[in-house]
Design a protein around this motif. Structure first.
Motif, mmCIF file in Angstrom:
data_model
loop_
_atom_site.group_PDB
_atom_site.id
_atom_site.type_symbol
_atom_site.label_atom_id
_atom_site.label_comp_id
_atom_site.label_asym_id
_atom_site.label_seq_id
_atom_site.Cartn_x
_atom_site.Cartn_y
_atom_site.Cartn_z
ATOM 1 N N TRP A 60 49.477 127.043 11.655
ATOM 2 C CA TRP A 60 48.022 127.397 11.281
ATOM 3 C C TRP A 60 47.314 127.543 12.348
ATOM 4 O O TRP A 60 46.155 126.913 12.493
ATOM 5 C CB TRP A 60 47.406 126.404 10.402
ATOM 6 N N TYR B 88 44.425 128.910 15.217
ATOM 7 C CA TYR B 88 43.339 129.574 15.166
ATOM 8 C C TYR B 88 42.385 129.352 16.288
ATOM 9 O O TYR B 88 42.903 128.527 17.266
ATOM 10 C CB TYR B 88 42.458 129.053 14.011
ATOM 11 N N HIS C 54 42.458 137.178 15.449
ATOM 12 C CA HIS C 54 42.422 137.371 13.999
ATOM 13 C C HIS C 54 42.653 136.178 13.603
ATOM 14 O O HIS C 54 43.944 135.715 14.030
ATOM 15 C CB HIS C 54 42.810 138.355 13.309
ATOM 16 N N ASN C 55 42.203 135.523 12.483
ATOM 17 C CA ASN C 55 42.824 134.159 12.227
ATOM 18 C C ASN C 55 42.025 133.717 10.783
ATOM 19 O O ASN C 55 41.044 134.411 10.503
ATOM 20 C CB ASN C 55 42.577 132.914 13.282
ATOM 21 N N PHE C 56 42.446 132.665 10.346
ATOM 22 C CA PHE C 56 41.883 132.256 9.150
ATOM 23 C C PHE C 56 40.471 131.848 9.084
ATOM 24 O O PHE C 56 39.631 131.831 8.200
ATOM 25 C CB PHE C 56 42.650 131.092 8.386
ATOM 26 N N THR D 125 38.298 134.646 9.260
ATOM 27 C CA THR D 125 38.272 135.332 7.813
ATOM 28 C C THR D 125 37.321 134.753 6.786
ATOM 29 O O THR D 125 36.401 135.430 6.112
ATOM 30 C CB THR D 125 39.693 135.710 7.316
ATOM 31 N N ILE D 126 37.648 133.437 6.692
ATOM 32 C CA ILE D 126 36.674 132.685 5.870
ATOM 33 C C ILE D 126 35.177 132.768 6.255
ATOM 34 O O ILE D 126 34.365 133.018 5.142
ATOM 35 C CB ILE D 126 37.086 131.102 5.909
ATOM 36 N N VAL E 195 40.957 129.693 -2.755
ATOM 37 C CA VAL E 195 41.593 129.344 -1.596
ATOM 38 C C VAL E 195 42.840 128.358 -2.107
ATOM 39 O O VAL E 195 42.521 127.365 -2.775
ATOM 40 C CB VAL E 195 40.770 128.693 -0.355
ATOM 41 N N PRO F 185 46.179 122.466 10.639
ATOM 42 C CA PRO F 185 45.659 123.754 11.699
ATOM 43 C C PRO F 185 45.816 123.268 13.142
ATOM 44 O O PRO F 185 46.075 122.072 13.410
ATOM 45 C CB PRO F 185 44.234 123.685 11.127
ATOM 46 N N TRP G 230 45.014 124.537 2.652
ATOM 47 C CA TRP G 230 44.161 125.903 3.075
ATOM 48 C C TRP G 230 42.783 125.684 2.490
ATOM 49 O O TRP G 230 41.840 125.955 3.005
ATOM 50 C CB TRP G 230 44.769 126.949 2.668
ATOM 51 N N ALA H 295 39.410 125.383 4.522
ATOM 52 C CA ALA H 295 38.211 126.323 4.124
ATOM 53 C C ALA H 295 36.934 125.682 3.930
ATOM 54 O O ALA H 295 35.770 126.005 4.183
ATOM 55 C CB ALA H 295 38.660 127.396 3.009
ATOM 56 N N ARG I 219 55.449 131.708 1.544
ATOM 57 C CA ARG I 219 54.897 130.777 2.443
ATOM 58 C C ARG I 219 55.452 129.330 2.295
ATOM 59 O O ARG I 219 55.712 128.666 0.891
ATOM 60 C CB ARG I 219 53.240 130.497 2.093
#
Ligand SMILES: NC(=O)c1ccc[n+]([C@@H]2O[C@H](COP(=O)([O-])OP(=O)(O)OC[C@H]3O[C@@H](n4cnc5c(N)ncnc54)[C@H](OP(=O)(O)O)[C@@H]3O)[C@@H](O)[C@H]2O)c1
Length: 295
Positions: free
Chosen positions: A154, A156, A161-163, A166-167, A179, A187, A223, A227, A254
């Motif tokens: 996980w 970041y 580009h990563n979660f 994006t969030i 989510v 993470p 996740w 988030a 996943r």
């Protein structure tokens, strides 16, 4: 005892490579050559051999990878070349040049069916092409006898580009985000991983062992929790709703449970690992400071 080493970083425009670049000044005993595909295409054996011969590094940190997990299911050959074949090319060139290698792998080498943290001896069983291609890459590096593998999860950063990004991007324009909350893991702030790698290679050569290690930040979350905390820290007005994996189908399967036991790296290299929420807060502070909230 610290050593003066020359470090070649491949794939250095990605998340991890950019973080290594950002903190490299904190390691004055290390010198760096940063490359990405334009300077050194790691799927080209001749180019890798020639480059290593020319600069004669003490270590190669391979940050290049095919990281698009879902696209790997259809672009199998590209993923295999970059994640399986290229690490072997680098490892063999390292061996021929008397140099060592740090290679990065993933929690996706496990199937995620466990309920206890995975250690380095836990049986692997990747369920996606990405996971399979990364496992083969590990095997090729280990076979050379000169490379250490760090499996992480996980990842970041404020770069790439990563979660997290994006969030933030979506939470700014949508009132609600759904989510998944039935995939549990940990993470990893790429800056923390970069720091661990540089700590390890700046120490004396005797402590370096060509073996597999697990590294992520401490703690566990879903996740959804991740988030939730991203929106909380950025103070964005967006509701985060928990959903199940079955309600968010993706091409690549996943792992449901991706928690690492990190005793081996903690004990062998005597490192402190920070909790994911603290590291996330550090990253978000940088994102806010750099104006990246206006992504
Ligand atoms: N991201 C995650 O969540 C995650 C989780 C667990 C483990 N990992 C592992 O952690 C490592 C670092 O991941 P990351 O997220 O920093 O990756 P990343 O951001 O996708 O960066 C990879 C870099 O490699 C470059 N590259 C692509 N093909 C290349 C080639 N043939 N030769 C040289 N460079 C090439 C990419 O360029 P382009 O962008 O132009 O393609 C990119 O700059 C990888 O081994 C990955 O498998 C990642």
């Amino acid at each position: 005892m610290e050593n003066n080493s020359l470090i070649l970083v491949t794939g250095s425009n990605g998340q991890l490579g950019s973080e290594i670049k950002a903190i490299s000044h904190l390691y004055p005993t290390l010198s760096f050559v940063f490359t990405d595909i334009e300077e050194l295409n790691i799927i080209d054996p001749e180019a890798v051999e020639t480059f290593l011969k020319k600069i004669n590094p003490n270590f190669v940190i391979n940050c290049a990878a095919y990281t698009a997990v879902d696209k790997s299911e259809t672009e199998m050959e590209a993923a295999t070349l970059l994640n399986s074949v290229a690490p072997g090319i680098i490892a063999n060139a390292c061996k021929a040049n008397g140099c060592r290698m740090v290679h990065i792998s993933t929690d996706y080498v496990f199937d995620g069916n466990a309920y206890q943290p995975y250690n380095e001896l836990s049986p692997v069983n990747p369920t996606s092409h990405y996971g399979k291609s990364k496992l083969k890459g590990e095997e090729n590096v280990i076979e050379s006898g000169v490379g250490m593998i760090i499996r992480t999860s996980w990842l970041y950063s404020s770069f790439g580009h990563n979660f997290v990004k994006t969030i933030i991007r979506n939470a700014k324009i949508k009132p609600e985000l759904r989510v998944v909350f039935d995939q549990i893991g940990c993470p990893t702030y790429a800056r923390d991983l970069a720091d661990v790698i540089l700590k390890i290679i700046s120490r004396n050569n005797e402590s370096f062992i060509p073996s597999v290690f697990h590294y992520s930040n401490e703690g566990v979350c879903s996740w959804y929790d991740f988030a939730f905390e991203i929106v909380n820290l950025t103070k964005l007005d967006c509701k985060i709703t928990p959903i199940e994996t079955k309600d968010y189908p993706l091409p690549a399967k996943r792992p449901h449970y991706s928690v690492f036991n990190k005793e081996k790296i903690r004990n062998h290299y005597n490192i402190e690992i920070s909790h994911w929420s603290k590291s996330l807060s550090n990253c978000i502070s940088l994102i806010i400071k750099d104006g990246l909230l206006n992504l």
